[in-house]
Motif scaffolding. Structure first.
Motif, short mmCIF file in Angstrom:
data_model
loop_
_atom_site.label_atom_id
_atom_site.label_comp_id
_atom_site.label_asym_id
_atom_site.label_seq_id
_atom_site.Cartn_x
_atom_site.Cartn_y
_atom_site.Cartn_z
N MET A 161 0.83 -1.21 0.00
CA MET A 161 0.00 0.00 0.00
C MET A 161 0.86 1.26 0.00
O MET A 161 0.53 2.25 -0.67
CB MET A 161 -0.94 -0.01 1.21
N VAL A 162 1.96 1.25 0.73
CA VAL A 162 2.85 2.42 0.74
C VAL A 162 3.46 2.64 -0.64
O VAL A 162 3.59 3.77 -1.12
CB VAL A 162 3.94 2.27 1.82
N ARG A 163 3.81 1.53 -1.33
CA ARG A 163 4.40 1.65 -2.67
C ARG A 163 3.42 2.21 -3.68
O ARG A 163 3.80 2.95 -4.59
CB ARG A 163 4.85 0.28 -3.16
N THR A 164 2.14 1.87 -3.56
CA THR A 164 1.18 2.15 -4.64
C THR A 164 0.23 3.30 -4.34
O THR A 164 -0.49 3.74 -5.24
CB THR A 164 0.34 0.89 -4.93
N THR A 165 0.21 3.80 -3.12
CA THR A 165 -0.70 4.89 -2.78
C THR A 165 -0.06 6.23 -3.12
O THR A 165 1.09 6.47 -2.76
CB THR A 165 -1.04 4.85 -1.28
N PRO A 166 -0.77 7.13 -3.82
CA PRO A 166 -0.21 8.44 -4.14
C PRO A 166 0.26 9.18 -2.89
O PRO A 166 -0.43 9.16 -1.86
CB PRO A 166 -1.38 9.16 -4.81
N PRO A 167 1.41 9.84 -2.95
CA PRO A 167 1.97 10.49 -1.77
C PRO A 167 1.06 11.54 -1.14
O PRO A 167 1.16 11.79 0.06
CB PRO A 167 3.26 11.13 -2.30
N ARG A 168 0.18 12.14 -1.92
CA ARG A 168 -0.69 13.19 -1.38
C ARG A 168 -1.92 12.62 -0.66
O ARG A 168 -2.72 13.37 -0.11
CB ARG A 168 -1.13 14.14 -2.49
N THR A 169 -2.07 11.29 -0.66
CA THR A 169 -3.19 10.66 0.04
C THR A 169 -3.07 10.91 1.54
O THR A 169 -1.98 10.88 2.10
CB THR A 169 -3.21 9.15 -0.24
N ARG A 170 -4.22 11.13 2.17
CA ARG A 170 -4.27 11.32 3.62
C ARG A 170 -5.28 10.35 4.21
O ARG A 170 -6.32 10.07 3.60
CB ARG A 170 -4.67 12.76 3.98
N HIS A 219 -6.83 8.70 8.29
CA HIS A 219 -6.91 8.90 9.73
C HIS A 219 -5.94 8.01 10.50
O HIS A 219 -5.73 6.84 10.17
CB HIS A 219 -8.33 8.57 10.21
N HIS A 220 -5.36 8.58 11.53
CA HIS A 220 -4.71 7.85 12.60
C HIS A 220 -4.94 8.64 13.87
O HIS A 220 -5.00 9.88 13.84
CB HIS A 220 -3.21 7.65 12.35
N VAL A 221 -5.08 7.95 14.99
CA VAL A 221 -5.39 8.63 16.24
C VAL A 221 -4.30 9.63 16.64
O VAL A 221 -4.57 10.60 17.36
CB VAL A 221 -5.62 7.59 17.37
N PHE A 222 -3.07 9.44 16.15
CA PHE A 222 -1.98 10.36 16.45
C PHE A 222 -1.80 11.39 15.34
O PHE A 222 -0.74 12.00 15.22
CB PHE A 222 -0.67 9.61 16.66
N GLY A 223 -2.80 11.59 14.52
CA GLY A 223 -2.75 12.61 13.48
C GLY A 223 -2.97 12.05 12.09
O GLY A 223 -2.41 11.01 11.75
N VAL A 224 -3.81 12.73 11.30
CA VAL A 224 -4.02 12.33 9.91
C VAL A 224 -2.66 12.27 9.22
O VAL A 224 -1.85 13.20 9.34
CB VAL A 224 -4.96 13.32 9.21
N SER A 225 -2.41 11.19 8.48
CA SER A 225 -1.07 10.96 7.95
C SER A 225 -1.09 10.60 6.47
O SER A 225 -2.15 10.44 5.86
CB SER A 225 -0.35 9.87 8.76
N ASP A 226 0.10 10.47 5.90
CA ASP A 226 0.31 10.16 4.49
C ASP A 226 0.98 8.78 4.39
O ASP A 226 1.30 8.16 5.41
CB ASP A 226 1.15 11.24 3.82
N PRO A 227 1.18 8.25 3.17
CA PRO A 227 1.80 6.93 3.06
C PRO A 227 3.16 6.84 3.74
O PRO A 227 3.46 5.81 4.38
CB PRO A 227 1.90 6.72 1.54
N GLU A 228 3.99 7.87 3.62
CA GLU A 228 5.29 7.82 4.30
C GLU A 228 5.10 7.72 5.81
O GLU A 228 5.82 6.98 6.50
CB GLU A 228 6.13 9.06 3.97
N GLY A 229 4.13 8.46 6.34
CA GLY A 229 3.86 8.42 7.77
C GLY A 229 3.42 7.04 8.22
O GLY A 229 3.87 6.54 9.26
N PHE A 230 2.55 6.39 7.41
CA PHE A 230 2.12 5.05 7.78
C PHE A 230 3.27 4.04 7.69
O PHE A 230 3.36 3.11 8.48
CB PHE A 230 0.93 4.62 6.92
#
Length: 216
Positions: free
Chosen positions: A117-126, A128-139
């Motif tokens: 999912m990290v490889r294929t999800t566009p970087p600008r995707t956001r 939810h995570h309880v510690f802050g809405v994040s992007d693929p790099e964050g996940f």
């Protein structure tokens, strides 16, 4: 000095996540079969449950990135259940009849889902995570932290050595714990930032959280 002041670190990648998962699986394969019912470090779960919890984390992060329009206000509504009072509430459980080899296969498969999912999800995707809405790099970074620190818990319970690569620890510190002290040993600092160790000159943390929001 905080880690965020050092701009020389490269982004966290799917390859980093894959590397962390493979390192974890490799060391956990060394555990004796009889050790899996013991406690995982300072956790209240046994080692088997802790691997299930880690697998569930990786699966859940992959799921958050999965919908065409990921949720920004909550989790994808899988059912999470505990198999015993006080045990981890998971959507992912391993078949105990498959033994430790099957358990680690569940971990490896869950990690592979997040890597994909990290490889294929566009970087600008956001999402939810309880510690802050994040992007693929964050996940990816979150998955690495979960993998590294829970493998620490596991190796304490299983009697194994575990010392992950400093550069990997440093990159996730910059991404998720930008205010963590520097220069300090990256692995010890990551353990300190997640409440698992003392760091010279800094009080041990009794509560902690990362910041998963995308960096500017």
């Amino acid at each position: 000095m905080s880690r965020s002041a050092d701009s020389s670190h490269s982004p966290v990648t799917a390859d980093d996540l894959d590397h962390a998962v493979q390192l974890a699986v490799s060391v956990l394969r060394e555990a004796p079969s009889a050790a899996w019912e013991g406690k995982a470090g300072s956790l209240e779960w046994d080692c088997w449950e802790t691997v299930e919890h880690l697998s569930d984390d990786l699966f859940a992060y992959a799921a958050q990135l999965g919908p065409r329009t990921p949720p920004l206000a909550g989790e994808v509504p899988f059912v999470w259940k505990s198999r015993r009072p006080g045990g981890p509430a998971n959507a992912i459980h391993a078949n105990r009849e498959a033994g430790p080899a099957g358990l680690l296969q569940v971990l490896e498969a869950s990690g592979a889902l997040l890597v994909a999912m990290v490889r294929t999800t566009p970087p600008r995707t956001r999402a939810h995570h309880v510690f802050g809405v994040s992007d693929p790099e964050g996940f990816a970074a979150m998955g690495i932290v979960e993998t590294l620190v829970h493998t620490h818990d596991l190796t304490q319970g299983l009697g194994l050595a575990w010392n992950p690569p400093a550069d990997l620890c440093s990159r996730v510190l910059v991404r998720l714990f930008p205010d963590a002290p520097s220069p300090t040993d990256p692995w010890l600092t990551l353990l300190w930032a997640t409440g698992r160790a003392e760091l010279p000159g800094h009080p041990r943390l009794t509560t902690w959280r990362w910041d998963g929001t995308p960096r500017p």
